[in-house]
Design a protein around this motif. Structure first.
Motif, PDB file in Angstrom:
ATOM      1  N   LEU A 147      24.883-123.313 -76.092  1.00  6.08           N
ATOM      2  CA  LEU A 147      24.131-122.091 -76.418  1.00  6.08           C
ATOM      3  C   LEU A 147      23.352-122.366 -77.694  1.00  6.08           C
ATOM      4  CD1 LEU A 147      23.535-119.120 -75.742  1.00  6.08           C
ATOM      5  CD2 LEU A 147      25.492-118.486 -77.165  1.00  6.08           C
ATOM      6  N   ALA A 148      22.080-122.557 -77.560  1.00  8.29           N
ATOM      7  CA  ALA A 148      21.233-122.897 -78.704  1.00  8.29           C
ATOM      8  C   ALA A 148      20.843-121.617 -79.426  1.00  8.29           C
ATOM      9  CB  ALA A 148      19.983-123.646 -78.238  1.00  8.29           C
ATOM     10  N   THR A 149      21.336-121.463 -80.610  1.00  6.75           N
ATOM     11  CA  THR A 149      21.104-120.219 -81.369  1.00  6.75           C
ATOM     12  C   THR A 149      20.360-120.429 -82.667  1.00  6.75           C
ATOM     13  OG1 THR A 149      23.253-120.460 -82.461  1.00  6.75           O
ATOM     14  CG2 THR A 149      23.179-119.174 -80.422  1.00  6.75           C
ATOM     15  N   SER A 150      20.115-121.674 -83.068  1.00  4.58           N
ATOM     16  CA  SER A 150      19.511-121.929 -84.374  1.00  4.58           C
ATOM     17  C   SER A 150      18.589-123.128 -84.279  1.00  4.58           C
ATOM     18  CB  SER A 150      20.613-122.173 -85.421  1.00  4.58           C
ATOM     19  OG  SER A 150      20.066-122.662 -86.629  1.00  4.58           O
ATOM     20  N   PRO A 151      17.542-123.163 -85.110  1.00  5.49           N
ATOM     21  CA  PRO A 151      16.684-124.343 -85.133  1.00  5.49           C
ATOM     22  C   PRO A 151      17.411-125.602 -85.602  1.00  5.49           C
ATOM     23  CG  PRO A 151      15.575-122.475 -86.139  1.00  5.49           C
ATOM     24  CD  PRO A 151      17.009-122.082 -85.946  1.00  5.49           C
ATOM     25  N   THR A 152      18.552-125.427 -86.272  1.00 13.50           N
ATOM     26  CA  THR A 152      19.314-126.569 -86.774  1.00 13.50           C
ATOM     27  C   THR A 152      20.332-127.006 -85.732  1.00 13.50           C
ATOM     28  OG1 THR A 152      19.067-125.727 -89.002  1.00 13.50           O
ATOM     29  CG2 THR A 152      20.726-127.419 -88.665  1.00 13.50           C
ATOM     30  N   ALA A 153      20.288-128.278 -85.338  1.00 11.55           N
ATOM     31  CA  ALA A 153      21.158-128.761 -84.270  1.00 11.55           C
ATOM     32  C   ALA A 153      22.634-128.607 -84.613  1.00 11.55           C
ATOM     33  CB  ALA A 153      20.851-130.224 -83.959  1.00 11.55           C
ATOM     34  N   SER A 154      22.993-128.732 -85.869  1.00 13.52           N
ATOM     35  CA  SER A 154      24.401-128.660 -86.259  1.00 13.52           C
ATOM     36  C   SER A 154      24.996-127.274 -86.049  1.00 13.52           C
ATOM     37  CB  SER A 154      24.551-129.074 -87.727  1.00 13.52           C
ATOM     38  OG  SER A 154      23.799-128.191 -88.557  1.00 13.52           O
ATOM     39  N   LYS A 155      24.140-126.263 -85.874  1.00 13.54           N
ATOM     40  CA  LYS A 155      24.640-124.898 -85.724  1.00 13.54           C
ATOM     41  C   LYS A 155      24.655-124.438 -84.275  1.00 13.54           C
ATOM     42  CE  LYS A 155      23.339-123.357 -90.359  1.00 13.54           C
ATOM     43  NZ  LYS A 155      22.624-122.328 -91.139  1.00 13.54           N
ATOM     44  N   HIS A 156      24.278-125.321 -83.339  1.00 15.27           N
ATOM     45  CA  HIS A 156      24.361-124.966 -81.935  1.00 15.27           C
ATOM     46  C   HIS A 156      25.817-125.030 -81.490  1.00 15.27           C
ATOM     47  CE1 HIS A 156      20.149-124.840 -81.966  1.00 15.27           C
ATOM     48  NE2 HIS A 156      19.919-126.153 -81.886  1.00 15.27           N
ATOM     49  N   GLU A 157      26.084-124.303 -80.424  1.00 11.99           N
ATOM     50  CA  GLU A 157      27.481-124.164 -79.985  1.00 11.99           C
ATOM     51  C   GLU A 157      27.649-124.657 -78.556  1.00 11.99           C
ATOM     52  OE1 GLU A 157      30.835-120.621 -79.383  1.00 11.99           O
ATOM     53  OE2 GLU A 157      28.769-120.145 -80.003  1.00 11.99           O
ATOM     54  N   CYS A 158      28.649-125.544 -78.361  1.00 14.16           N
ATOM     55  CA  CYS A 158      29.016-125.977 -77.014  1.00 14.16           C
ATOM     56  C   CYS A 158      30.015-124.948 -76.464  1.00 14.16           C
ATOM     57  CB  CYS A 158      29.640-127.378 -77.037  1.00 14.16           C
ATOM     58  SG  CYS A 158      30.045-128.022 -75.394  1.00 14.16           S
ATOM     59  N   VAL A 159      29.551-124.149 -75.522  1.00 14.97           N
ATOM     60  CA  VAL A 159      30.346-122.998 -75.074  1.00 14.97           C
ATOM     61  C   VAL A 159      31.165-123.297 -73.810  1.00 14.97           C
ATOM     62  CG1 VAL A 159      28.773-121.346 -76.126  1.00 14.97           C
ATOM     63  CG2 VAL A 159      28.375-122.116 -73.779  1.00 14.97           C
ATOM     64  N   GLY A 160      31.020-124.487 -73.241  1.00 18.35           N
ATOM     65  CA  GLY A 160      31.806-124.820 -72.041  1.00 18.35           C
ATOM     66  C   GLY A 160      31.787-126.305 -71.780  1.00 18.35           C
ATOM     67  N   ARG A 161      32.930-126.867 -71.329  1.00 14.52           N
ATOM     68  CA  ARG A 161      33.043-128.292 -71.060  1.00 14.52           C
ATOM     69  C   ARG A 161      33.719-128.496 -69.707  1.00 14.52           C
ATOM     70  NH1 ARG A 161      34.151-127.687 -76.424  1.00 14.52           N
ATOM     71  NH2 ARG A 161      33.053-129.075 -77.897  1.00 14.52           N
ATOM     72  N   SER A 162      33.244-129.531 -69.010  1.00 16.86           N
ATOM     73  CA  SER A 162      33.909-129.968 -67.776  1.00 16.86           C
ATOM     74  C   SER A 162      33.925-131.485 -67.812  1.00 16.86           C
ATOM     75  CB  SER A 162      33.167-129.471 -66.529  1.00 16.86           C
ATOM     76  OG  SER A 162      33.760-130.005 -65.364  1.00 16.86           O
ATOM     77  N   THR A 163      35.125-132.058 -67.850  1.00 16.17           N
ATOM     78  CA  THR A 163      35.261-133.513 -67.968  1.00 16.17           C
ATOM     79  C   THR A 163      35.832-134.094 -66.691  1.00 16.17           C
ATOM     80  OG1 THR A 163      37.445-133.265 -68.966  1.00 16.17           O
ATOM     81  CG2 THR A 163      35.544-133.386 -70.462  1.00 16.17           C
ATOM     82  N   GLY A 164      35.473-135.354 -66.472  1.00 14.36           N
ATOM     83  CA  GLY A 164      35.947-136.024 -65.267  1.00 14.36           C
ATOM     84  C   GLY A 164      35.154-135.550 -64.059  1.00 14.36           C
ATOM     85  N   ASN A 165      35.346-136.213 -62.953  1.00 13.88           N
ATOM     86  CA  ASN A 165      34.656-135.813 -61.728  1.00 13.88           C
ATOM     87  C   ASN A 165      35.511-134.784 -61.004  1.00 13.88           C
ATOM     88  OD1 ASN A 165      32.878-135.687 -59.601  1.00 13.88           O
ATOM     89  ND2 ASN A 165      33.770-137.465 -58.554  1.00 13.88           N
ATOM     90  N   ALA A 166      35.249-133.481 -61.281  1.00 16.53           N
ATOM     91  CA  ALA A 166      36.062-132.403 -60.702  1.00 16.53           C
ATOM     92  C   ALA A 166      35.645-132.067 -59.288  1.00 16.53           C
ATOM     93  CB  ALA A 166      35.958-131.163 -61.585  1.00 16.53           C
ATOM     94  N   GLY A 167      34.560-132.635 -58.819  1.00 12.85           N
ATOM     95  CA  GLY A 167      34.086-132.330 -57.482  1.00 12.85           C
ATOM     96  C   GLY A 167      33.051-131.231 -57.507  1.00 12.85           C
ATOM     97  N   PRO A 168      32.265-131.136 -56.422  1.00 11.91           N
ATOM     98  CA  PRO A 168      31.158-130.164 -56.409  1.00 11.91           C
ATOM     99  C   PRO A 168      31.605-128.712 -56.506  1.00 11.91           C
ATOM    100  CG  PRO A 168      31.447-131.189 -54.257  1.00 11.91           C
ATOM    101  CD  PRO A 168      32.319-131.978 -55.192  1.00 11.91           C
TER     102      PRO A 168
END
Length: 410
Positions: free
Chosen positions: A127-148
């Protein structure tokens, strides 16, 4: 297989010192297009930082895809998950902007470090909320091949959770922009109204100044006209008095009229303006000045007083009687034993013109020098005296004339 393709598309062992950050994503896009064809997601071909900025400006979530050509699940992640119908449908419905790279590339490592991606393959929603990259927020992660199915469920959950927030922010930005436009318009209208008020004020001031100037000129004209009338009366009175005094002096200088049978009698017939003819006897030893004095007295007696001088002309003999010859006797002047004299009166004098000229000269002097009223009055008095003086620079004019240059010529 994909490892071979990765080497073919330059994904394996990419130079971390590459000067073009977009080269990493272009290489990944080429691999996806070759492997998935029309089902390949379309990536933002730019740096990770620029991708965050683009997603922010377009009010989208940024989906970051990280893979490694060396990972055992890389083939299945690309072919089965990213190329699946379920994932393609969710991505087409938005609000996702997609960016991806290999973790073996410089931009891929930067994104992996920012997302703290501990396992590959990796999908992260930002979720990009600021012009500064360090202040952007990763709001969800999916790791590994979980399938379609799981990947599509992950994307749908992220969308359901954050799409309202994106919409709210988009509406806020739109509202702020509308408020800014409204404020700018109000300020523009205010400036226009101010300028219109200032223009009306300037026009009103100009109109008032013009009205005041017109009133001043009218008052000045009335004052000049009144002053001219007063001066004209003074000039007229002064000149009439001078004319009368000169006529009396001329009469006093006239020699006695000799008897008809006296020796040396000269008969002078004098034609005056209006057709009046007078006849008088003079002695042959009387001077030409006596004839001039008689003409002056005769004009005054006949009521011809408004003139600038007169000239005496003789018809027999035919000549003009010059003042330089006034000391000659009538015999010497050729006016004996008889003479016919024509009295030519010059242009009538106008006291009003004399007074008007004096007023205008006085006003010009006041404006040029800023003189006080008393000084201007003295200046006008001097002009009156010179305008009403007796005598002329023209030697052939009678003594009591209003202006010089009205006498006779040789």
């Amino acid at each position: 297989m994909l490892a071979t393709l990765s080497r073919a598309f330059g994904l394996e062992g990419l130079d971390s010192a590459s000067s073009d950050p977009s080269a990493d994503t272009r290489a990944f896009q080429s691999l996806l297009d070759h492997e998935l064809g029309s089902r390949a997601p379309q990536l933002l071909c730019c740096s990770f930082t620029d991708a965050l900025a683009r997603a922010r400006d377009s009010h989208q979530l940024l989906l970051v895809l990280l893979h490694s050509e060396l990972h055992e699940d890389n083939d299945a992640f690309i072919r089965d998950t990213l190329g699946s119908e379920e994932v393609g449908r969710v991505l087409s419905e938005g609000p996702f902007a997609v960016w991806g790279a290999s973790v073996l590339s410089r931009e891929g490592r930067r994104a992996a470090d920012a997302a703290v991606a501990s396992e590959l393959p990796f999908m992260g929603a930002w979720l990009a909320t600021s012009p500064t990259a360090s202040k952007h927020e990763c709001v969800g992660r999916s790791t590994g091949n979980a399938g379609p199915a799981n990947a599509a469920q992950f994307l749908s959950a992220v969308r359901s959770r954050f799409e309202p927030k994106l919409a709210e922010r988009r509406n806020d930005i739109l509202a702020r922009e509308q408020n800014r436009i409204l404020r700018d318009d109000q300020e523009r209208r205010y400036r226009e109204i101010q300028e219109q008020d200032m223009q009306r004020m300037r026009e009103a001031e100009a109109a008032e100044a013009a009205r005041a100037e017109e009133e001043r000129r009218r008052a000045q004209a009335e004052a000049d006209a009144h002053e001219a009338r007063q001066l004209a009366s003074v000039v007229e009175t002064s000149l009439q008095q001078q004319i009368e005094e000169e006529a009396e002096a001329a009469l006093a200088r006239l020699p006695a009229e000799p008897a008809e049978d006296a020796a040396g009698v000269a008969v002078v017939r004098m034609s005056l303006p209006g057709g009046t003819v007078l006849e008088r006897r003079f002695s042959s030893t009387d001077t030409q000045q006596a004839v001039r004095d008689y003409a002056a007295f005769a004009l005054h007696r006949m009521g011809v007083t408004r003139f600038d001088g007169f000239t005496l002309g003789s018809r027999a003999p035919d000549k003009t009687l010059r003042r330089a010859d006034d000391a000659q006797t009538l015999e010497e002047a050729g006016l004996f034993p008889t003479a016919r004299i024509l009295v030519v009166v010059h242009r009538p004098a106008d006291a009003a013109e004399v007074a008007k000229a004096a007023v205008e000269a006085g006003r010009a002097a006041r404006e040029a020098a800023g003189a006080a009223a008393a000084g201007a009055s003295l200046s006008r008095s001097g002009r009156i005296a010179s305008s009403g003086s007796v005598g002329s620079a023209d030697e052939d004019a009678v003594p009591f004339q209003r202006r010089g240059g009205g006498g006779s010529s040789d």
